[in-house]
Design an enzyme around this catalytic site. Structure first.
Site, PDB file in Angstrom:
ATOM      1  N   TRP A  63       6.724   4.976  -9.642  1.00 25.52           N
ATOM      2  CA  TRP A  63       7.414   4.598  -8.424  1.00 25.52           C
ATOM      3  C   TRP A  63       8.906   4.439  -8.691  1.00 25.52           C
ATOM      4  O   TRP A  63       9.307   3.820  -9.679  1.00 25.52           O
ATOM      5  CB  TRP A  63       6.883   3.271  -7.884  1.00 25.52           C
ATOM      6  CG  TRP A  63       5.521   3.389  -7.254  1.00 25.52           C
ATOM      7  CD1 TRP A  63       4.678   4.468  -7.341  1.00 25.52           C
ATOM      8  CD2 TRP A  63       4.851   2.407  -6.480  1.00 25.52           C
ATOM      9  NE1 TRP A  63       3.523   4.214  -6.655  1.00 25.52           N
ATOM     10  CE2 TRP A  63       3.598   2.950  -6.118  1.00 25.52           C
ATOM     11  CE3 TRP A  63       5.184   1.135  -6.041  1.00 25.52           C
ATOM     12  CZ2 TRP A  63       2.676   2.253  -5.342  1.00 25.52           C
ATOM     13  CZ3 TRP A  63       4.264   0.443  -5.279  1.00 25.52           C
ATOM     14  CH2 TRP A  63       3.023   0.997  -4.924  1.00 25.52           C
ATOM     15  N   LYS A  67       7.357   8.173  -4.729  1.00 23.34           N
ATOM     16  CA  LYS A  67       6.299   8.311  -5.734  1.00 23.34           C
ATOM     17  C   LYS A  67       6.510   9.620  -6.478  1.00 23.34           C
ATOM     18  O   LYS A  67       6.183  10.694  -5.987  1.00 23.34           O
ATOM     19  CB  LYS A  67       4.925   8.251  -5.064  1.00 23.34           C
ATOM     20  CG  LYS A  67       4.686   6.887  -4.454  1.00 23.34           C
ATOM     21  CD  LYS A  67       3.403   6.806  -3.650  1.00 23.34           C
ATOM     22  CE  LYS A  67       3.304   5.426  -3.047  1.00 23.34           C
ATOM     23  NZ  LYS A  67       3.146   5.402  -1.613  1.00 23.34           N
ATOM     24  N   GLU A  74       7.693 -11.722  11.707  1.00 24.00           N
ATOM     25  CA  GLU A  74       6.374 -12.358  11.634  1.00 24.00           C
ATOM     26  C   GLU A  74       6.410 -13.666  10.851  1.00 24.00           C
ATOM     27  O   GLU A  74       5.420 -14.390  10.779  1.00 24.00           O
ATOM     28  CB  GLU A  74       5.361 -11.405  10.975  1.00 24.00           C
ATOM     29  CG  GLU A  74       4.986 -10.192  11.818  1.00 24.00           C
ATOM     30  CD  GLU A  74       5.936  -9.004  11.664  1.00 24.00           C
ATOM     31  OE1 GLU A  74       7.090  -9.218  11.225  1.00 24.00           O
ATOM     32  OE2 GLU A  74       5.517  -7.868  11.973  1.00 24.00           O
ATOM     33  N   THR A 109       8.750  -7.210  17.294  1.00 17.61           N
ATOM     34  CA  THR A 109       9.182  -6.590  16.036  1.00 17.61           C
ATOM     35  C   THR A 109       9.983  -5.332  16.357  1.00 17.61           C
ATOM     36  O   THR A 109       9.860  -4.766  17.447  1.00 17.61           O
ATOM     37  CB  THR A 109       7.978  -6.166  15.187  1.00 17.61           C
ATOM     38  OG1 THR A 109       7.211  -5.254  15.974  1.00 17.61           O
ATOM     39  CG2 THR A 109       7.113  -7.344  14.812  1.00 17.61           C
TER      40      THR A 109
END
Ligand code: AMP
Length: 542
Positions: A444, A439, A331, A186
Site C-alpha cells: 500500500w 495498491k 458521524e 455527510t
C-alpha cells in the site's frame, strides 16, 4: 445501590444561559454579509435566542420539527443554534456549497418546516423554493428593509422582523437529553448524502470533550475564530464549547480570503483559530506576500483533511503558532483526535516535535478507537501497522437519519472509512481514505504521504495523488499538481524531489500539471473526479 446525585438533563439551552449569566459581557463579533462588523455579548445572544424560541412556538412548530439553515458563521446563525435546539426543535445546517438541487433534496429529506438563509444565498433559494415541499416559512437573515419585495417566494419574511416581534423572555423546556438537537448531512461523494442526527446529550458531552486542554483548550481567556463553517458539523462544536467556557467568539462571515481573515485575527486579537488546510493556505500566502506577522494568535486547530507538514512547520517556525492537527468526521460530532504533545515530548528536538504534530493526534476521552486488518483482527499500536480505523463513543453516530444505509456499525464500532496507524503513545496517523489507498504490487502507498512531500516543494501550491490502473502492479500513483503562480517546475524535478524521502517504489510514476484541483463542498479534494479526469492517462511504462 444508585448514587444520590441530581439527575439534570444535559440541555443545549443551558450552555447559552450559563454564558449569559457568567460571561454576560464577553463579546461575539461577526463580519456580516452586509460587510460591516457586528458586535454584541453573550447576554444579547441569549436574549435573541429566546426570541427565536418564542417565534418558533408562534409558528406552531412541533417538538423535533426541523429548522433548516443556509448560512455563514455569524451571530444570527449562532442564535438559531440555541433558539431552535433549546426549544426542542432540530437545527438542520445545510451546506450552501452544494448544488442547488442537492440543497433541495436535503431539505426535502429532512422535512424542514422553516428555512433560514443568509441574503447571499437568495439566488439559491429562488431557484429551489418551489421544490421544497415541506418548507412553510422562509426566513431571510436580514433587517426588514433589506428584504426585496419581488422575490416571488411564498411566506418569506425577514429574521429581524420575525424575532423582533417576540419577547426575549422564555422558559426553556427540559426534556429527555437524548432528544434530537441538530442534523447535518455527510458530504457523500457517492449517492445521496446521509443525515447525522445529534442529541442534546451527545452535543454537550462533545462540547466538554472539545474544550479540554488536550483537545482545543478553550477558555474565558480566548478569542476564538472558527473559520470552519457552522453549516458543516457545527463548526467542530466550537459554538457550544465557546458558550460553555465563555470564550470570545469571532465569526468571519463570508470573507474567507487571506486578507480578510488576517485582518480579523489582528483587529479582534484572536488567540485561537480553527480551519481547514485550504483556507489556511490562503492566509499563509497573504502573510508571506506582505511580510506580515501575528500579534496575538497562539494556536490553530487544522483538520478536515490532512494538514501538510510544510504548513505545520511554517505556522510554528515562521509565525510562532502551534498547530493542533485534528481529525474527525460528521458521524463523530466531529472531534475524534487532536494532536497535543505529552510532557515527555516537550524536550524533543524541533524536527521530532514537528513529526509528532504531523500526526492526527490522540483520542479525546470519550472516543475509543482501534485499527483492524481486513479480517477484523485488531492490529498493534506500534506506529507501523496500518488498518481500518474503527471508533465508538457517546458522541459517535449509531445510525443514519431515517435508517438510511442500514446498520452502519460492526460489532458496536463505527467504521470510519479511514486507514491509520497508531503509535505506542496513542498518536493516530491517517494514511488514507480506504478508497484512496494506492495498491501497488501487493503493497500500500499512502496518497497522503506522497501529497505531503509534494506540498513541501517550493513550486507546488497544491497536490493530490491518485491511483491509476497498471498492468503489472495493479495500481500506480499519479501526482496531480497545481503550481504556485509564476513558478516553473518540470515533471522530472518533482519526481527527483522524492529521492531519499520515500522508497523508490512509492515515487509517483508521473506528474500531471493542472490549473485547479476539484474541491468538494467541505473543502476536500474530490479524488473520484480526479480519477475520472485522468481515466485514460497513460503512465510511462504502463
Ligand atoms: P467529514 O465528515 O466531511 O467531516 O469528513 C470526514 C473525513 O475527512 C474523515 O473520515 C477523513 O477521511 C477526513 N479527515 C478529517 N480530518 C482529517 C485529517 N486531519 N487528516 C486526514 N483526513 C482527515
Amino acid at each position: 445501590m444508585l448514587g444520590l446525585m441530581q439527575d439534570r438533563p444535559l440541555m443545549i439551552s443551558s450552555l447559552l444561559e450559563f454564558a449569559a449569566r457568567h460571561h454576560r459581557d464577553a463579546e461575539i463579533v461577526s463580519r456580516r454579509v452586509e460587510g460591516d462588523l457586528h458586535r454584541y455579548t453573550y447576554a444579547d445572544a441569549a436574549a435573541r435566542a429566546r426570541r427565536v424560541a418564542n417565534a418558533l412556538d408562534r409558528l406552531g412548530l412541533a417538538f423535533s420539527d426541523r429548522v433548516g439553515t443556509l448560512a455563514w458563521n455569524g451571530y444570527r446563525h449562532f442564535e438559531l443554534y440555541f433558539g431552535v435546539s433549546g426549544s426542542g426543535r432540530v437545527v438542520h445546517t445545510i451546506n450552501p456549497r452544494l448544488a442547488p438541487d442537492q440543497v433541495a433534496w436535503i431539505a426535502n429529506h429532512a422535512e424542514d418546516q422553516v428555512l433560514c438563509f443568509d441574503m447571499s444565498f437568495l439566488p439559491v433559494i429562488k431557484a429551489i423554493w418551489s421544490q421544497c415541499k415541506t418548507v412553510k416559512h422562509w426566513v431571510a437573515l436580514c433587517e426588514a428593509d433589506a428584504l426585496p419585495a419581488d422575490t416571488g417566494i411564498a411566506g418569506l419574511r425577514s429574521y429581524e422582523a420575525w424575532i423582533g416581534a417576540e419577547s426575549d423572555t422564555y422558559a426553556w423546556p427540559e426534556f429527555d437529553e437524548k432528544s434530537a438537537a441538530a442534523l447535518c448531512y455527510t458530504s457523500g461523494t457517492t449517492g445521496h448524502p446521509k443525515g447525522v442526527l445529534y442529541s442534546h446529550r451527545s452535543t454537550l458531552l462533545h462540547a466538554y470533550g472539545g474544550a479540554l486542554p488536550d483537545a482545543l483548550a478553550m477558555s474565558a481567556r480566548d478569542a476564538v475564530l472558527p473559520v470552519v463553517p457552522m453549516f458543516h458539523v457545527n463548526a467542530w462544536g466550537i459554538p457550544y464549547s465557546a458558550a460553555m467556557t465563555g470564550a470570545k467568539l469571532v465569526f468571519p462571515g463570508a470573507a474567507l480570503d487571506g486578507k480578510s481573515v488576517y485582518e480579523l485575527i489582528e483587529a479582534e486579537r484572536v488567540s485561537f483559530a480553527a480551519g481547514v488546510p485550504t483556507v489556511w493556505l490562503m492566509l499563509l500566502n497573504h502573510m508571506r506576500a506582505g511580510g506580515l506577522k501575528f500579534s496575538t494568535l497562539k494556536r490553530t486547530v487544522i483538520g478536515g483533511s490532512a494538514c501538510p507538514p510544510a504548513m505545520i512547520r511554517s505556522f510554528y517556525v515562521d509565525y510562532g503558532v502551534t498547530v493542533l492537527h485534528g481529525w474527525g468526521m460528521t458521524e463523530m460530532s466531529p472531534l475524534g483526535t487532536v494532536c497535543n504533545m505529552k510532557l515527555k515530548q516537550l524536550e524533543l528536538p524541533l524536527d521530532a516535535q514537528l513529526a509528532i504534530m504531523g500526526k492526527q493526534g490522540r483520542a479525546l476521552y470519550g472516543v475509543e478507537m482501534k485499527i483492524v486488518d481486513p479480517e477484523g483482527q485488531e492490529l498493534p499500536w506500534d506506529g507501523q501497522a496500518t488498518g481500518d480505523l474503527l471508533v465508538k463513543g457517546p458522541w459517535i453516530m449509531a445510525s443514519y437519519f431515517k435508517g438510511e444505509g442500514g446498520d452502519p456499525l460492526v460489532g458496536g464500532w463505527f467504521p470510519t472509512g479511514d486507514v491509520a496507524a497508531i503509535d505506542p503513545d496513542g498518536f493516530m496517523q491517517i494514511t488514507d481514505r480506504s478508497k484512496d489507498v494506492i495498491k501497488s504490487g501487493g503493497e500500500w502507498i499512502s496518497s497522503i504521504d506522497i501529497e505531503n512531500i509534494a506540498m513541501a516543494h517550493p513550486a507546488v501550491a497544491m497536490a493530490a495523488c491518485i491511483a491509476l490502473p497498471h498492468p503489472k502492479w495493479d495500481e500506480r500513483p499519479l501526482l496531480v499538481v497545481v503550481k504556485k503562480p509564476g513558478a516553473v517546475v518540470s515533471r522530472e524535478e518533482v519526481i527527483a524531489f522524492y529521492e531519499g524521502k520515500v522508497a523508490k517504489w512509492q515515487v509517483p510514476d508521473d506528474v500531471a500539471f493542472v490549473d485547479a484541483i476539484p474541491l468538494g463542498a467541505t473543502g476536500k479534494v474530490q479524488k473520484n473526479k480526479l480519477r475520472e479526469q485522468f481515466k485514460g492517462h497513460k503512465l510511462p511504462g504502463a
